[in-house]
Design a protein around this motif. Structure first.
Motif, PDB file in Angstrom:
ATOM      1  N   ARG A 204       1.282   3.502 -13.774  1.00 18.56           N
ATOM      2  CA  ARG A 204       0.756   2.163 -14.100  1.00 18.56           C
ATOM      3  C   ARG A 204       1.802   1.068 -13.933  1.00 18.56           C
ATOM      4  NH1 ARG A 204      -0.903   4.011 -19.438  1.00 18.56           N
ATOM      5  NH2 ARG A 204      -2.609   5.461 -19.116  1.00 18.56           N
ATOM      6  N   PHE A 205       3.021   1.467 -13.646  1.00 16.38           N
ATOM      7  CA  PHE A 205       4.131   0.506 -13.671  1.00 16.38           C
ATOM      8  C   PHE A 205       3.890  -0.665 -12.713  1.00 16.38           C
ATOM      9  CE2 PHE A 205       8.306  -1.155 -12.734  1.00 16.38           C
ATOM     10  CZ  PHE A 205       8.988  -1.021 -13.921  1.00 16.38           C
ATOM     11  N   ASP A 206       3.937  -1.884 -13.236  1.00 16.59           N
ATOM     12  CA  ASP A 206       3.885  -3.045 -12.332  1.00 16.59           C
ATOM     13  C   ASP A 206       4.722  -4.188 -12.912  1.00 16.59           C
ATOM     14  OD1 ASP A 206       2.342  -3.921 -14.375  1.00 16.59           O
ATOM     15  OD2 ASP A 206       0.594  -4.457 -13.152  1.00 16.59           O
ATOM     16  N   ALA A 207       5.726  -3.808 -13.701  1.00 17.46           N
ATOM     17  CA  ALA A 207       6.525  -4.818 -14.409  1.00 17.46           C
ATOM     18  C   ALA A 207       7.210  -5.777 -13.444  1.00 17.46           C
ATOM     19  CB  ALA A 207       7.564  -4.132 -15.298  1.00 17.46           C
ATOM     20  N   LEU A 208       7.441  -5.337 -12.211  1.00 18.11           N
ATOM     21  CA  LEU A 208       8.132  -6.225 -11.271  1.00 18.11           C
ATOM     22  C   LEU A 208       7.160  -6.767 -10.223  1.00 18.11           C
ATOM     23  CD1 LEU A 208      11.434  -4.190 -11.026  1.00 18.11           C
ATOM     24  CD2 LEU A 208      11.049  -6.311 -12.261  1.00 18.11           C
ATOM     25  N   GLY A 209       5.861  -6.715 -10.545  1.00 25.83           N
ATOM     26  CA  GLY A 209       4.895  -7.440  -9.719  1.00 25.83           C
ATOM     27  C   GLY A 209       4.185  -6.623  -8.665  1.00 25.83           C
ATOM     28  N   THR A 210       4.585  -5.367  -8.436  1.00 24.91           N
ATOM     29  CA  THR A 210       3.852  -4.566  -7.446  1.00 24.91           C
ATOM     30  C   THR A 210       3.327  -3.303  -8.121  1.00 24.91           C
ATOM     31  OG1 THR A 210       6.023  -3.737  -6.797  1.00 24.91           O
ATOM     32  CG2 THR A 210       4.896  -5.151  -5.204  1.00 24.91           C
ATOM     33  N   PRO A 211       2.110  -2.887  -7.751  1.00 22.18           N
ATOM     34  CA  PRO A 211       1.601  -1.642  -8.331  1.00 22.18           C
ATOM     35  C   PRO A 211       2.316  -0.434  -7.715  1.00 22.18           C
ATOM     36  CG  PRO A 211       0.043  -2.555  -6.749  1.00 22.18           C
ATOM     37  CD  PRO A 211       1.186  -3.515  -6.827  1.00 22.18           C
ATOM     38  N   THR A 212       2.322   0.650  -8.431  1.00 25.27           N
ATOM     39  CA  THR A 212       2.927   1.888  -7.920  1.00 25.27           C
ATOM     40  C   THR A 212       2.064   2.460  -6.807  1.00 25.27           C
ATOM     41  OG1 THR A 212       4.020   2.407  -9.988  1.00 25.27           O
ATOM     42  CG2 THR A 212       3.499   4.272  -8.565  1.00 25.27           C
ATOM     43  N   ARG A 213       2.718   2.873  -5.723  1.00 26.25           N
ATOM     44  CA  ARG A 213       1.988   3.584  -4.670  1.00 26.25           C
ATOM     45  C   ARG A 213       2.131   5.062  -4.938  1.00 26.25           C
ATOM     46  NH1 ARG A 213       3.319   2.781   1.131  1.00 26.25           N
ATOM     47  NH2 ARG A 213       5.469   2.661   0.462  1.00 26.25           N
ATOM     48  N   ARG A 214       1.027   5.790  -4.845  1.00 26.64           N
ATOM     49  CA  ARG A 214       1.090   7.240  -5.065  1.00 26.64           C
ATOM     50  C   ARG A 214       0.717   7.938  -3.775  1.00 26.64           C
ATOM     51  NH1 ARG A 214      -2.646   7.772 -10.083  1.00 26.64           N
ATOM     52  NH2 ARG A 214      -2.322   9.988  -9.745  1.00 26.64           N
ATOM     53  N   ILE A 215       1.532   8.889  -3.429  1.00 29.54           N
ATOM     54  CA  ILE A 215       1.352   9.590  -2.161  1.00 29.54           C
ATOM     55  C   ILE A 215       1.552  11.075  -2.426  1.00 29.54           C
ATOM     56  CG2 ILE A 215       2.585  10.038   0.028  1.00 29.54           C
ATOM     57  CD1 ILE A 215       3.265   7.014  -0.031  1.00 29.54           C
ATOM     58  N   LEU A 216       0.760  11.906  -1.731  1.00 28.84           N
ATOM     59  CA  LEU A 216       1.009  13.344  -1.806  1.00 28.84           C
ATOM     60  C   LEU A 216       1.536  13.759  -0.437  1.00 28.84           C
ATOM     61  CD1 LEU A 216       0.576  15.619  -3.912  1.00 28.84           C
ATOM     62  CD2 LEU A 216      -1.532  16.175  -2.676  1.00 28.84           C
ATOM     63  N   ALA A 217       2.756  14.230  -0.379  1.00 33.62           N
ATOM     64  CA  ALA A 217       3.332  14.627   0.909  1.00 33.62           C
ATOM     65  C   ALA A 217       3.863  16.046   0.785  1.00 33.62           C
ATOM     66  CB  ALA A 217       4.473  13.674   1.285  1.00 33.62           C
ATOM     67  N   ASP A 218       3.352  16.930   1.644  1.00 33.18           N
ATOM     68  CA  ASP A 218       3.730  18.343   1.574  1.00 33.18           C
ATOM     69  C   ASP A 218       3.558  18.904   0.161  1.00 33.18           C
ATOM     70  OD1 ASP A 218       4.258  18.277   4.215  1.00 33.18           O
ATOM     71  OD2 ASP A 218       6.450  18.338   4.031  1.00 33.18           O
ATOM     72  N   GLY A 219       2.516  18.473  -0.495  1.00 30.29           N
ATOM     73  CA  GLY A 219       2.237  18.985  -1.835  1.00 30.29           C
ATOM     74  C   GLY A 219       3.084  18.354  -2.935  1.00 30.29           C
ATOM     75  N   ILE A 220       3.914  17.395  -2.580  1.00 30.13           N
ATOM     76  CA  ILE A 220       4.776  16.766  -3.602  1.00 30.13           C
ATOM     77  C   ILE A 220       4.212  15.390  -3.961  1.00 30.13           C
ATOM     78  CG2 ILE A 220       7.113  15.953  -4.129  1.00 30.13           C
ATOM     79  CD1 ILE A 220       8.166  17.813  -1.956  1.00 30.13           C
ATOM     80  N   PRO A 221       3.932  15.163  -5.248  1.00 31.61           N
ATOM     81  CA  PRO A 221       3.476  13.821  -5.637  1.00 31.61           C
ATOM     82  C   PRO A 221       4.642  12.835  -5.658  1.00 31.61           C
ATOM     83  CG  PRO A 221       3.242  15.386  -7.481  1.00 31.61           C
ATOM     84  CD  PRO A 221       3.965  16.097  -6.381  1.00 31.61           C
ATOM     85  N   TYR A 222       4.479  11.740  -4.917  1.00 31.85           N
ATOM     86  CA  TYR A 222       5.487  10.676  -4.911  1.00 31.85           C
ATOM     87  C   TYR A 222       4.964   9.476  -5.685  1.00 31.85           C
ATOM     88  CZ  TYR A 222       8.479  12.647  -1.187  1.00 31.85           C
ATOM     89  OH  TYR A 222       9.332  13.421  -0.455  1.00 31.85           O
TER      90      TYR A 222
END
Ligand SMILES: C[S@@+](CC[C@H](N)C(=O)[O-])C[C@H]1O[C@@H](n2cnc3c(N)ncnc32)[C@H](O)[C@@H]1O
Length: 399
Positions: free
Chosen positions: A20-38
């Protein structure tokens, strides 16, 4: 079991916080790459309030204090032990002390303790000044002539006298320990705030031959500097932010990250660390002059340098195995790696694999990226962050 359950809850709320972090004005991008959540965002920046001024000593490949502060504030409470087994200049233990946690740390290079310990319990400026007056400035002992490439003859004389006096102190008191730390940081740099003539930035050291070339190219000769005055000036700057608040006693040692003999089983709540990245940084060369000043045999310090990712991963696995012993159930590890080989080698994947089969839940990889490019590919982590100042942090929870 109760501890582990509390750790699970902390991890869950921490992961929600990242999402949920957006303290610095941008929402978090969530990506799944090779089974790893980024989780990708700008989680801390240079724009944020600066770290405490006590952090402001240079060290190659150190991280910003905002990095350990981010994890310490979210994953620990006052009194908890926070460890860095590759502590470098001691950013994690110092930040732990500043946040009233127990600072725990080690590094294979004995220099690391000399840089860290004095800043956990700084002396008063008056005590530093009084101790500088006790130094036997007229007894330089051995003076290595080749160092005249860096220093004016009288500066070298003062420096050698200080070194000689420091090495003679069997049990250095706090002001003595402090003076050595500051002197180690003022040895070379590129302003009159350092003892040397203009050279490389203070976290790197030119060889004597390289310095002779720099002098010739710039047509410079080392100017006279006042060693005691420079130490006092830097002390004043470091002390202007005040001392760390009362905190549990520090536990620091010199040694390998995979043999943390000074740390008891299940005693650590959080590890915030960053190992050497393959062979990217020449710590031995960069610290050579500092080791000379501190009387450390630099050749005997077995700093890890790995040409291949496989060798590097073996070192990481051994370190994680030892961390599994010292981290309490429910405790966390934030394991930072930087970009190497122009962003083509994703070391966080290696760390992720190295943790396989160890008693850790692998929570994800957090990427603190200070600027995004517009480039996009299907999952973005590599291209989008190439060439930017990013920290990639593998997050693990001890089961
Ligand atoms: C990236 S730096 C850490 C910098 C640190 N995070 C800071 O803010 O100063 C890596 C450190 O690992 C140390 N090191 C290298 N091999 C080691 C080993 N096998 N065990 C412990 N420390 C090691 C180096 O001396 C260096 O200080």
């Amino acid at each position: 079991m109760r501890e582990a359950a509390a750790g699970n809850q902390a991890a869950d709320s921490f992961l929600n916080d990242l999402r949920r972090f957006d303290a610095l004005g941008t929402p978090t991008r969530r990506i799944l790459a090779d089974g790893i959540p980024y989780f990708i965002n700008e989680y801390w920046t240079a724009r944020q309030r600066q770290g405490h001024v006590l952090h402001e000593i240079s060290y190659r490949a150190c991280f910003k204090p905002q990095l350990p502060a981010f994890f310490i504030s979210r994953l620990t409470g006052p009194g908890d032990a926070v460890l860095d087994p590759f502590m470098g200049r001691g950013t994690t233990p110092l930040q732990a002390a500043l946040m009233q946690r127990r600072p725990v740390g080690s590094d294979i290079n004995p220099l690391s303790i000399l840089l860290t310990r004095p800043r956990l319990a700084p002396p008063d400026e008056g005590a530093v000044a009084a101790t500088l007056q006790r130094v036997t400035w007229d007894q330089p002992g051995d003076m290595p002539d080749e160092l005249l490439a860096f220093y004016h003859p009288q500066t070298l004389r003062q420096l050698c006298a200080l070194r000689h006096w420091l090495l003679d102190q069997a049990r250095p008191d706090a002001p003595t320990d402090w003076i050595r730390m500051v002197a180690l940081n003022r040895l070379t740099g590129h302003s009159p705030g350092f003892f040397s003539v203009y050279t490389l930035p203070p976290n790197q050291a030119a060889s004597v031959a390289a310095q002779v070339r720099i002098n010739a190219r710039r047509g410079q000769v080392p100017p006279l500097r006042d060693v005691a005055a420079i130490i006092l000036r830097k002390s004043r700057q470091l002390l202007q932010g005040g001392k760390p608040p009362p905190h549990p006693a520090a536990n620091l040692a010199t040694g390998k990250a995979h043999e943390l003999r000074h740390v008891a089983d299940a005693s650590v709540s959080l590890v915030v660390t960053s190992p050497p990245f393959l062979d990217v940084v020449q710590y031995r060369q960069d610290n050579a002059l500092r080791c000379w000043f501190a009387g450390i045999d630099a050749g005997a310090v077995k700093i890890d340098m790995h040409r291949t990712e496989v060798a590097w991963q073996t070192m990481v696995r051994a370190s994680l195995q030892e961390l599994a012993r010292v981290v309490r159930p429910g405790g966390h590890i934030a394991f930072e790696v930087g970009e190497v080989r122009g962003g083509e080698m994703l070391l966080e994947r290696s760390v992720w694999q190295a943790a396989e089969g160890l008693p850790f839940a692998r929570l994800g990889v957090m990427v603190n990226a200070q600027s995004f490019t517009k480039t996009a590919n299907c999952w973005g982590v590599n291209n989008n962050l190439k060439g930017t100042n990013s920290n990639r942090i593998v997050l693990l929870r001890r089961m």
